[in-house]
Design an enzyme around this catalytic site. Structure first.
Site, short mmCIF file in Angstrom:
data_model
loop_
_atom_site.label_atom_id
_atom_site.label_comp_id
_atom_site.label_asym_id
_atom_site.label_seq_id
_atom_site.Cartn_x
_atom_site.Cartn_y
_atom_site.Cartn_z
N TYR A 1 -2.41 -33.94 18.02
CA TYR A 1 -3.16 -34.83 17.11
C TYR A 1 -4.59 -35.00 17.64
O TYR A 1 -5.56 -34.90 16.89
CB TYR A 1 -2.42 -36.16 17.02
N ASN B 1 -8.16 -36.67 3.44
CA ASN B 1 -7.44 -37.77 4.12
C ASN B 1 -6.06 -37.39 4.62
O ASN B 1 -5.60 -37.93 5.63
CB ASN B 1 -7.33 -38.95 3.14
N ILE C 1 -3.92 -48.49 12.38
CA ILE C 1 -3.88 -49.10 11.04
C ILE C 1 -2.43 -49.17 10.59
O ILE C 1 -1.66 -48.22 10.79
CB ILE C 1 -4.69 -48.23 10.04
N LYS C 2 -2.07 -50.29 9.96
CA LYS C 2 -0.66 -50.47 9.53
C LYS C 2 -0.31 -49.58 8.36
O LYS C 2 -0.69 -49.86 7.21
CB LYS C 2 -0.45 -51.93 9.13
N THR C 3 0.37 -48.47 8.63
CA THR C 3 0.88 -47.58 7.58
C THR C 3 2.21 -47.01 8.10
O THR C 3 2.64 -47.32 9.21
CB THR C 3 -0.07 -46.39 7.31
N LYS D 1 -7.88 -33.89 15.52
CA LYS D 1 -8.86 -34.89 15.05
C LYS D 1 -10.21 -34.70 15.74
O LYS D 1 -11.26 -34.99 15.16
CB LYS D 1 -8.31 -36.30 15.28
N ASP E 1 -0.43 -29.50 -1.89
CA ASP E 1 -0.20 -29.35 -0.45
C ASP E 1 -1.53 -28.85 0.12
O ASP E 1 -1.96 -27.72 -0.19
CB ASP E 1 0.93 -28.34 -0.20
N GLY F 1 -0.24 -45.14 2.17
CA GLY F 1 -1.03 -45.58 3.33
C GLY F 1 -2.52 -45.72 3.06
O GLY F 1 -2.95 -46.33 2.07
N ILE F 2 -3.30 -45.14 3.95
CA ILE F 2 -4.76 -45.25 3.86
C ILE F 2 -5.28 -44.58 2.59
O ILE F 2 -6.17 -45.09 1.91
CB ILE F 2 -5.40 -44.63 5.13
P1 NAP Z 1 0.68 -41.82 5.81
O1 NAP Z 1 0.96 -43.24 5.45
O2 NAP Z 1 1.73 -41.00 6.45
O3 NAP Z 1 0.12 -41.10 4.49
C1 NAP Z 1 -0.26 -39.75 4.52
C2 NAP Z 1 -0.08 -39.15 3.15
O4 NAP Z 1 -0.43 -37.77 3.23
C3 NAP Z 1 1.38 -39.23 2.68
O5 NAP Z 1 1.43 -39.53 1.30
C4 NAP Z 1 1.87 -37.81 2.96
O6 NAP Z 1 2.94 -37.42 2.12
C5 NAP Z 1 0.62 -37.00 2.65
N1 NAP Z 1 0.69 -35.66 3.20
C6 NAP Z 1 1.27 -35.23 4.37
N2 NAP Z 1 1.17 -33.92 4.49
C7 NAP Z 1 0.51 -33.47 3.39
C8 NAP Z 1 0.10 -32.18 2.92
N3 NAP Z 1 0.37 -31.07 3.62
N4 NAP Z 1 -0.57 -32.10 1.74
C9 NAP Z 1 -0.84 -33.21 1.03
N5 NAP Z 1 -0.46 -34.46 1.40
C10 NAP Z 1 0.21 -34.58 2.57
O7 NAP Z 1 -0.56 -41.73 6.82
P2 NAP Z 1 -1.84 -42.69 6.97
O8 NAP Z 1 -1.60 -43.56 8.13
O9 NAP Z 1 -2.20 -43.26 5.66
O10 NAP Z 1 -2.92 -41.61 7.43
C11 NAP Z 1 -3.91 -41.10 6.54
C12 NAP Z 1 -4.96 -40.39 7.37
O11 NAP Z 1 -5.56 -41.31 8.29
C13 NAP Z 1 -4.41 -39.24 8.23
O12 NAP Z 1 -5.35 -38.20 8.29
C14 NAP Z 1 -4.26 -39.90 9.60
O13 NAP Z 1 -4.28 -38.95 10.62
C15 NAP Z 1 -5.47 -40.81 9.60
N6 NAP Z 1 -5.36 -41.90 10.56
C16 NAP Z 1 -4.38 -42.83 10.47
C17 NAP Z 1 -4.33 -43.86 11.40
C18 NAP Z 1 -3.29 -44.95 11.36
O14 NAP Z 1 -3.24 -45.76 12.29
N7 NAP Z 1 -2.44 -45.03 10.34
C19 NAP Z 1 -5.28 -43.93 12.41
C20 NAP Z 1 -6.27 -42.96 12.47
C21 NAP Z 1 -6.32 -41.94 11.54
P3 NAP Z 1 4.45 -37.56 2.70
O15 NAP Z 1 4.61 -39.02 3.04
O16 NAP Z 1 5.30 -37.11 1.56
O17 NAP Z 1 4.50 -36.68 3.91
#
Ligand code: NAP
Length: 256
Positions: free
Chosen positions: A153, A89, A188-190, A157, A62, A16-17
């Site tokens: 959440y 992140n 965001i698209k993830t 945040k 972790d 993702g991000i």
């Molecule tokens: P994502 O696609 O789910 O990626 C998150 C990554 O973090 C995954 O590789 C996940 O591994 C890993 N992770 C989860 N728990 C963990 C831990 N305890 N220790 C280490 N790594 C861990 O999420 P994303 O959308 O990229 O989000 C990234 C950040 O942006 C997050 O903080 C999220 O809250 C923030 N955010 C996202 C959005 C959005 O729209 N996507 C919007 C605002 C903020 P696994 O997949 O194996 O669990």
């Protein structure tokens, strides 16, 4: 090469991000330490960076485990001798309204999204207090505005947002040349926003995200690269006078 000679740690960098941040910052010359709870995804991202001639070190981490922070930082200093940027992140989202959420779901969210940012911030300060650097904490628009299905959440945040400001002031007061800022992505698209992977029935999730898009002034969800470009700015010396700030990247969602 906006990040030449900088060493950057990105947590949750395997997908993702986080993945987009790793790839974008590597393009600008940074050595990237990609950590993730899923080691194979961190290895894949590091291999992609290396295949383009960049420097990358994949590590299992972790973020909720305090001792793992010490091990991660020690390993980085052993390999690169310095650390310049930490991007906290990694994060999770558990959709559940305030009445139905269990204490366990609440605590799990705080542990990953807030406690781990606290641990990562402490570790980053220890590693960078003599040399200076940049700490970038991934908050969200959900740390600014409320959402009825994301109370834990929202709380986590919002915590990251204000922890960032407190830390920025502490670092400035202490004379450390460490800047500390938060980033607030919109939708965001993830995997986190993929209706098929959402922790709710797919149809309900699709309706939810359609409604979301109709409320985004720029008319579409953002891409992970949109966030990576904001991180790049805060990681680089171009933002040398910015600390305690919040960078909102949301297509105008919170401007209304
Ligand atoms: P994502 O696609 O789910 O990626 C998150 C990554 O973090 C995954 O590789 C996940 O591994 C890993 N992770 C989860 N728990 C963990 C831990 N305890 N220790 C280490 N790594 C861990 O999420 P994303 O959308 O990229 O989000 C990234 C950040 O942006 C997050 O903080 C999220 O809250 C923030 N955010 C996202 C959005 C959005 O729209 N996507 C919007 C605002 C903020 P696994 O997949 O194996 O669990």
């Amino acid at each position: 090469m906006r990040l030449e000679n900088k060493v950057v740690l990105v947590t949750g960098g395997g997908a993702g991000i986080g993945k987009a941040i790793c790839l974008r910052l590597a393009q600008e010359g940074a050595a990237i330490v990609v950590t993730d709870i899923d080691e194979s995804s961190a290895q894949a991202v590091a291999a992609e960076i290396q295949s383009h001639g960049g420097k990358a070190l994949p590590l299992h981490q972790d973020v909720t485990v305090e001792s793992a922070w010490r091990e991660t930082i020690d390993r980085i200093l052993q390999q690169f001798e310095s650390l310049n940027v930490v991007v906290n992140n990694a994060g999770i989202a558990i959709p559940e309204n305030i009445e139905d959420m269990t204490l366990d779901q609440w605590r799990t969210t705080q542990r990953v999204n807030l406690d781990a940012v606290f641990l990562g911030t402490q570790a980053a300060i220890r590693a960078m207090k003599d040399t200076g650097g940049s700490i970038i904490n991934m908050s969200s628009i959900e740390g600014i505005v409320g959402n009825p299905i994301l109370p834990s959440y929202n709380a986590s945040k919002g915590g990251v947002r204000i922890l960032t400001k407190s830390t920025a002031l502490h670092c400035a007061d202490s004379g450390y040349k460490i800047r500390v800022n938060s980033i607030h992505p919109g939708f965001i698209k993830t995997a986190m926003t993929d209706p098929e992977l959402a922790a709710m029935p797919t149809e309900m999730a699709e309706a939810f995200f359609q409604e979301v898009v109709s409320n985004i002034p720029l008319g579409e969800m953002g891409l992970p690269s949109d966030i990576a470009n904001g991180v790049l700015f805060l990681a680089s010396d171009e933002s040398r006078y910015i600390t305690g700030a919040e960078l909102v990247i949301d297509g105008g969602y919170t401007a209304r």
